[in-house]
Design an enzyme around this catalytic site. Structure first.
Site, PDB file in Angstrom:
ATOM      1  CG  LEU A 138      25.436 -18.541  -8.126  1.00 51.27           C
ATOM      2  CD1 LEU A 138      26.650 -19.457  -8.240  1.00 51.27           C
ATOM      3  CD2 LEU A 138      24.886 -18.211  -9.515  1.00 51.27           C
ATOM      4  NE  ARG A 148      10.874  -6.524  -3.639  1.00 52.32           N
ATOM      5  CZ  ARG A 148      12.033  -7.156  -3.541  1.00 52.32           C
ATOM      6  NH1 ARG A 148      12.529  -7.771  -4.610  1.00 52.32           N
ATOM      7  NH2 ARG A 148      12.689  -7.170  -2.395  1.00 52.32           N
ATOM      8  CD  GLU A 200      23.662 -24.362  -8.215  1.00 54.59           C
ATOM      9  OE1 GLU A 200      24.564 -23.806  -8.881  1.00 54.59           O
ATOM     10  OE2 GLU A 200      22.752 -25.031  -8.739  1.00 54.59           O
ATOM     11  N   GLY A 201      25.156 -20.833  -3.533  1.00 55.48           N
ATOM     12  CA  GLY A 201      26.104 -19.831  -3.059  1.00 55.48           C
ATOM     13  C   GLY A 201      26.119 -18.602  -3.940  1.00 55.48           C
ATOM     14  CE1 TYR A 203      -3.975  -2.175   0.443  1.00 53.17           C
ATOM     15  CE2 TYR A 203      -2.350  -3.530   1.574  1.00 53.17           C
ATOM     16  CZ  TYR A 203      -3.586  -3.393   0.968  1.00 53.17           C
ATOM     17  OH  TYR A 203      -4.421  -4.489   0.871  1.00 53.17           O
ATOM     18  NE  ARG A 204       6.406   0.349  -2.340  1.00 53.77           N
ATOM     19  CZ  ARG A 204       7.407  -0.554  -2.261  1.00 53.77           C
ATOM     20  NH1 ARG A 204       7.212  -1.788  -2.678  1.00 53.77           N
ATOM     21  NH2 ARG A 204       8.576  -0.202  -1.775  1.00 53.77           N
ATOM     22  N   GLY A 249      18.332 -11.037   0.423  1.00 54.19           N
ATOM     23  CA  GLY A 249      19.188 -10.357  -0.547  1.00 54.19           C
ATOM     24  C   GLY A 249      19.809  -9.091   0.014  1.00 54.19           C
ATOM     25  CG  ASP A 250      17.357  -6.091   1.303  1.00 53.14           C
ATOM     26  OD1 ASP A 250      17.626  -5.793   0.125  1.00 53.14           O
ATOM     27  OD2 ASP A 250      16.197  -6.146   1.751  1.00 53.14           O
TER      28      ASP A 250
END
Length: 327
Positions: free
Chosen positions: A231, A173, A234-235, A110-111, A262-263
């Protein structure tokens, strides 16, 4: 609010107030929710701050209780929020996250018309990056609006002029823009960055199907100096001119919440890059990737976007084998 005249990293982006059901009934039936904050750039800010770096987070928030909450939380984590703009007319964004027993959590944003979606290039000023060494941005902020995309480009150009290094995480996104829009904007920003941090799926969206090694080559040819390609199980693998280094994954035995992983990866990688960028060798690239793998994996063990991020002391203890991971 904490104010640092000199900082290691500046980030620009949107933070939202995050609501999650307290029980297992899901959003539709659960009557109680927990409140936190979330946002890729603020997640990275907290991650880096816990790793001993000084970070300034810049954004535009509504002059409302949600904006107050975000500023207080970030300041409490040691992040410099002194340059955040407050808007009396536009709201701070919120979103809801629903964790299920299978797959990634479902998020509901809701942005639309949030304060930061109306940020303008004219809002961007040199003071934001004064005394900084590095700028970190993601592909989420440009997805909010055309003027937000122009604002991200402007701060990247200012940072480049001032000699800062720059990192870009595409953080695709699909709920915010089409793949075609994302491809056009993000490919135009890669030449401005020193460190590019895509996942394999994001790399394929941007440049089509290639081998892992060719992804590294393609993004280096676009202008990135370092490419850190995630990956998944897989690193990760890193690319620099004449160097390719793969780092093994940090194995966890259950996944509670993937959002924010990811952050945490970005914070881990940048914490090493900031220390060793002047002489980035294969060894230091491997160290950065390995740390990123550890933090990214551990972020999946907590229900929250940043709450489980390790401090530097905890990370050192873990790397030396003195800290037992219990879940």
């Amino acid at each position: 609010m904490q104010q640092n005249s000199r900082v290691d990293v500046v980030t620009l982006g949107e933070s939202m107030v995050l609501f999650q059901p307290t029980g297992e009934k899901g959003i539709k039936y659960e009557p109680l929710f927990t409140k936190s904050l979330a946002g890729a750039e603020s997640n990275v800010s907290i991650g880096l701050t816990r790793l001993g770096k000084k970070v300034r987070w810049v954004s535009k928030l509504g002059k409302d209780p949600f904006g107050d909450f975000i500023l207080a939380t970030l300041a409490g984590e040691g992040v410099d929020v002194s340059h955040v703009i407050r808007d009396e007319q536009l709201p701070t964004a919120v979103y809801f996250k629903e964790t299920k027993s299978f797959g990634d959590p479902t998020v509901y944003y809701y942005r639309k018309n949030s304060a930061v979606s109306h940020i303008q290039p004219s809002d961007v000023c040199i003071d934001w990056i004064e005394g900084a060494k590095h700028l970190h941005v993601t592909g989420i902020t440009p997805a909010l609006s055309e003027n937000a995309a122009a604002s991200v480009r402007k701060i990247m150009e200012l940072a480049e002029e001032k000699g800062l290094t720059i990192s870009l995480d595409p953080n695709l996104r699909r709920k915010l823009w089409s793949e075609e829009e994302a491809r056009t904007v993000l490919l135009s920003l890669i030449p401005l960055c020193d460190v590019f941090l895509p996942g394999v799926e994001e790399a394929e969206v941007l440049v089509g199907p290639h081998s892992i090694e060719d992804y590294g080559k393609v993004f280096l040819e676009m202008g990135a100096k370092v490419v850190a390609l995630k990956l998944g199980e897989e690193g990760s693998i890193g690319f620099m001119e004449g160097k390719t280094v793969q780092a093994a994954p940090y194995v966890v035995h259950q996944v509670i919440d993937t959002v924010g992983a990811g952050d945490a990866f970005a914070a881990g990688f940048l914490s090493v890059f900031l220390d060793e960028q002047a002489d980035m060798t294969s060894s230091s690239l491997e160290k950065a990737l390995s740390r990123a793998n550890v933090l990214g994996a551990l972020a999946t063990q907590f229900k929250g976007d940043w709450e489980g991020n390790l401090t530097l002391e905890e990370l050192i203890a873990l790397e030396s084998g003195r800290l037992a991971v219990k879940r």
